[in-house]
Design a protein around this motif. Structure first.
Motif, short mmCIF file in Angstrom:
data_model
loop_
_atom_site.label_atom_id
_atom_site.label_comp_id
_atom_site.label_asym_id
_atom_site.label_seq_id
_atom_site.Cartn_x
_atom_site.Cartn_y
_atom_site.Cartn_z
N TRP A 156 0.85 -1.19 0.00
CA TRP A 156 0.00 0.00 0.00
C TRP A 156 0.88 1.24 0.00
O TRP A 156 1.70 1.42 0.90
CB TRP A 156 -0.88 -0.04 1.25
N TYR A 167 -0.92 -0.11 -9.24
CA TYR A 167 -2.37 -0.10 -9.38
C TYR A 167 -2.96 1.14 -8.71
O TYR A 167 -2.50 1.53 -7.62
CB TYR A 167 -3.00 -1.30 -8.69
N THR A 223 -12.35 -0.76 2.02
CA THR A 223 -11.51 -1.64 1.21
C THR A 223 -11.60 -1.22 -0.26
O THR A 223 -12.41 -0.40 -0.63
CB THR A 223 -11.95 -3.10 1.36
N ASN A 224 -10.74 -1.83 -1.09
CA ASN A 224 -10.64 -1.41 -2.48
C ASN A 224 -11.55 -2.23 -3.38
O ASN A 224 -11.27 -3.40 -3.65
CB ASN A 224 -9.18 -1.51 -2.94
N TRP A 242 -10.55 -1.45 -9.18
CA TRP A 242 -9.11 -1.37 -9.46
C TRP A 242 -8.87 -1.09 -10.93
O TRP A 242 -9.65 -1.53 -11.78
CB TRP A 242 -8.42 -2.69 -9.12
N GLY A 243 -7.76 -0.40 -11.22
CA GLY A 243 -7.30 -0.35 -12.59
C GLY A 243 -6.60 -1.66 -12.93
O GLY A 243 -6.38 -2.51 -12.06
N ASP A 285 3.73 -0.51 12.09
CA ASP A 285 2.85 -1.11 11.11
C ASP A 285 2.31 -2.45 11.63
O ASP A 285 3.01 -3.17 12.35
CB ASP A 285 3.59 -1.38 9.79
N ALA A 319 -9.88 -7.73 5.30
CA ALA A 319 -10.42 -8.06 3.99
C ALA A 319 -9.62 -9.18 3.36
O ALA A 319 -8.46 -9.42 3.71
CB ALA A 319 -10.39 -6.83 3.08
N TYR A 353 -8.61 -10.70 -0.62
CA TYR A 353 -8.58 -10.45 -2.05
C TYR A 353 -8.11 -11.70 -2.78
O TYR A 353 -7.29 -12.47 -2.27
CB TYR A 353 -7.61 -9.31 -2.40
N HIS A 366 -6.21 -12.79 -6.37
CA HIS A 366 -5.39 -12.17 -7.41
C HIS A 366 -4.96 -13.22 -8.41
O HIS A 366 -4.23 -14.16 -8.08
CB HIS A 366 -4.17 -11.50 -6.77
N PRO A 408 -6.12 -7.32 -11.97
CA PRO A 408 -5.97 -6.67 -10.66
C PRO A 408 -6.58 -7.55 -9.57
O PRO A 408 -7.40 -8.43 -9.86
CB PRO A 408 -6.78 -5.38 -10.83
N PRO A 409 -6.18 -7.33 -8.34
CA PRO A 409 -6.82 -8.06 -7.23
C PRO A 409 -8.32 -7.80 -7.21
O PRO A 409 -8.80 -6.73 -7.60
CB PRO A 409 -6.13 -7.48 -5.99
N LEU A 438 -11.71 -7.88 -4.71
CA LEU A 438 -12.19 -7.93 -3.33
C LEU A 438 -13.21 -9.05 -3.18
O LEU A 438 -14.20 -9.11 -3.89
CB LEU A 438 -12.82 -6.58 -2.97
N TYR A 497 -4.85 -12.89 -0.71
CA TYR A 497 -4.21 -11.98 0.25
C TYR A 497 -5.23 -11.54 1.30
O TYR A 497 -6.38 -11.21 0.96
CB TYR A 497 -3.70 -10.72 -0.44
N GLN A 550 -5.81 -8.45 4.13
CA GLN A 550 -5.39 -7.06 4.30
C GLN A 550 -6.08 -6.49 5.52
O GLN A 550 -7.28 -6.69 5.71
CB GLN A 550 -5.76 -6.21 3.08
N TYR A 585 -7.27 -3.02 7.33
CA TYR A 585 -7.50 -1.59 7.09
C TYR A 585 -7.90 -0.90 8.39
O TYR A 585 -8.67 0.06 8.40
CB TYR A 585 -8.51 -1.38 5.95
N PRO A 613 -0.20 2.54 7.73
CA PRO A 613 -0.41 2.05 6.37
C PRO A 613 -1.16 0.72 6.37
O PRO A 613 -0.84 -0.18 7.15
CB PRO A 613 1.01 1.87 5.84
N PHE A 614 -2.18 0.64 5.53
CA PHE A 614 -2.87 -0.63 5.38
C PHE A 614 -1.86 -1.67 4.88
O PHE A 614 -1.02 -1.35 4.03
CB PHE A 614 -4.02 -0.50 4.40
N PHE A 659 -0.83 -5.89 3.82
CA PHE A 659 -1.28 -7.15 3.27
C PHE A 659 -0.44 -8.30 3.83
O PHE A 659 0.73 -8.12 4.19
CB PHE A 659 -1.13 -7.17 1.75
N GLN A 689 1.51 -11.92 3.02
CA GLN A 689 2.46 -12.23 1.95
C GLN A 689 1.82 -12.99 0.79
O GLN A 689 2.44 -13.17 -0.26
CB GLN A 689 3.66 -13.02 2.51
#
Lengths: 120, 113
Positions: free
Chosen positions: A49, A96, A106-107, A110-111, B1, B40, B42, B44, B49-50, B52, B93, B95, B97, B101-102, B104, B106
């Motif tokens: 991030w 991204y 949350t996201n 996304w591009g 973090d 959250a 995700y 991928h 893109p990832p 949600l 992944y 994550q 929030y 910093p948010f 993730f 590994q």
């Protein structure tokens, strides 16, 4: 339907500044109340991030990059931008942009992502 | 973090079988004032893109098949795919929030056995 599209130079030399643009369609940045986020993924590694910006212009950055990164919102162009100064090979990654959903933080959109390579 | 640690790093499961991925945070991501876990999941896939899947630790994003479920609270969470389909091959992944910093995990690579 919300869509995001990243664009910018794919190849940089070390010490140069990375500049990327995220064109947003389907929602007006000037009238929305979302955060817009930049996330990157180095090859073979996980997601990092980078930071986010509210449509008012208030930005939050990852402390690991804070001294080098600037995220801006350009409401007249409906774009969000990312600048990362003094790049090194470690900044080589797919970058991204993503919308942060107001209902969950949350996201949700996304591009496709854009590969940026820093190499001499 | 806040450090997010997933296990296992990779997983091979037969089609139709259950897949379970774990995620642990270095501190709680449960916000006591609203009793929500800021966690959250995700999915991928290469070249995409990832996507949600799950937010608030257990709420499926609109359009996500109900074979995907999330559970857990505080600092220990699980993503379960009840009956693995071929299209579920991906890296997953978690994550948090809760704090910027948010961060993730590994990632866990899920493959077909």
């Amino acid at each position: 339907h919300v869509q995001l599209q990243e664009s910018g130079p794919g190849l940089l030399k070390p010490s140069q500044t990375l500049s990327l643009t995220c064109a947003v369609s389907g929602v007006s940045l000037s009238s929305s109340t979302y955060y817009w986020t930049w996330i990157r993924q180095p090859a073979g590694k996980g997601l990092e991030w980078i930071g986010r910006i509210f449509t008012s212009g208030t930005a939050t950055y990852n402390p690991s990059l804070k001294s080098r990164v600037t995220i801006s919102v350009h409401t007249s162009k409906n774009q969000v931008s990312l600048e990362l100064s003094s790049v090194t090979a470690a900044d080589t990654a797919v970058y991204y942009c993503a919308r942060e959903a107001s209902y969950s933080g949350t996201n949700d959109y996304w591009g496709q992502g854009t590969l940026v390579t820093a190499s001499s | 973090d806040i450090v997010m640690t997933q296990s296992p790093d990779s997983l091979a499961v037969s089609l139709g079988e259950r897949a379970t991925i774990n995620c642990k945070s270095s501190q709680t991501v449960l916000y006591s004032s609203n009793n929500k876990n800021y966690l959250a999941w995700y999915q991928h896939k290469p070249g995409q893109p990832p996507k949600l899947l799950i937010y608030w630790a257990s709420t499926r994003q609109f359009g996500v098949p109900d074979r995907f479920s999330g559970s857990g609270s505080g600092s220990d969470f699980t993503l379960t795919i009840s009956s693995l389909q071929a299209e579920d091959v991906a890296v997953y992944y978690c994550q948090q929030y809760y704090n910027t910093p948010f961060t993730f995990g590994q990632g866990t690579k899920l493959e077909i056995k």
